[in-house]
Motif scaffolding. Structure first.
Motif, mmCIF file in Angstrom:
data_model
loop_
_atom_site.group_PDB
_atom_site.id
_atom_site.type_symbol
_atom_site.label_atom_id
_atom_site.label_comp_id
_atom_site.label_asym_id
_atom_site.label_seq_id
_atom_site.Cartn_x
_atom_site.Cartn_y
_atom_site.Cartn_z
ATOM 1 N N ASN A 46 0.817 -1.208 0.000
ATOM 2 C CA ASN A 46 0.000 0.000 0.000
ATOM 3 C C ASN A 46 0.854 1.263 0.000
ATOM 4 O O ASN A 46 1.701 1.448 0.855
ATOM 5 N N PHE A 47 0.582 2.150 -0.968
ATOM 6 C CA PHE A 47 1.287 3.416 -1.080
ATOM 7 C C PHE A 47 0.579 4.488 -0.266
ATOM 8 O O PHE A 47 -0.651 4.584 -0.303
ATOM 9 N N PRO A 48 1.331 5.319 0.471
ATOM 10 C CA PRO A 48 0.711 6.423 1.195
ATOM 11 C C PRO A 48 -0.050 7.330 0.219
ATOM 12 O O PRO A 48 0.387 7.521 -0.927
ATOM 13 N N PRO A 49 -1.178 7.900 0.655
ATOM 14 C CA PRO A 49 -1.979 8.744 -0.235
ATOM 15 C C PRO A 49 -1.180 9.876 -0.882
ATOM 16 O O PRO A 49 -1.383 10.195 -2.050
ATOM 17 N N SER A 50 -0.238 10.451 -0.137
ATOM 18 C CA SER A 50 0.537 11.580 -0.666
ATOM 19 C C SER A 50 1.500 11.173 -1.773
ATOM 20 O O SER A 50 2.004 12.022 -2.507
ATOM 21 N N SER A 51 1.760 9.871 -1.928
ATOM 22 C CA SER A 51 2.720 9.409 -2.934
ATOM 23 C C SER A 51 2.060 9.033 -4.256
ATOM 24 O O SER A 51 2.747 8.676 -5.210
ATOM 25 N N VAL A 52 0.736 9.110 -4.311
ATOM 26 C CA VAL A 52 -0.013 8.665 -5.485
ATOM 27 C C VAL A 52 -0.461 9.860 -6.323
ATOM 28 O O VAL A 52 -0.974 10.843 -5.786
#
Length: 97
Positions: free
Chosen positions: A25-31
């Motif tokens: 899971n990618f942090p929201p800020s990295s997407v």
């Protein structure tokens, strides 16, 4: 945790040095949210809760239901992945170093 990237149709759509290993899971800020659109699909997990899905679109090419996230995890064990985005590896290329 290793550096990770998610790529679709030749474009990096997520990149992070820290991510949750539960499902990659990618942090929201990295997407790159500009490539995501809400999908109608939802699924349920007994320990994570209800997953909401995104379609991924880059340069006119779409992968339906290719990403998901848990807006309201139902257990403390799943709390670290709240709003983190995971991608289906059969639809989006994931690489980690």
């Amino acid at each position: 945790m290793p550096h990770a990237t998610a790529t679709f149709n030749g474009k990096v759509i997520a990149e992070a040095d820290e991510w949750e290993y539960v499902e990659g899971n990618f942090p929201p800020s990295s997407v790159d949210k500009s490539v995501l659109s809400k999908a109608t699909l939802t699924t349920d997990c007994p320990w994570k809760g209800t997953a909401s899905y995104y379609n991924v679109t880059v340069d006119g090419k779409e992968a339906k239901d290719a990403a998901w996230y848990y807006p309201d995890p139902i257990t403390n064990k799943a709390a670290p992945i709240k709003d983190h985005v995971a991608f289906y590896k059969t639809k989006v290329e994931i690489q980690s170093e």
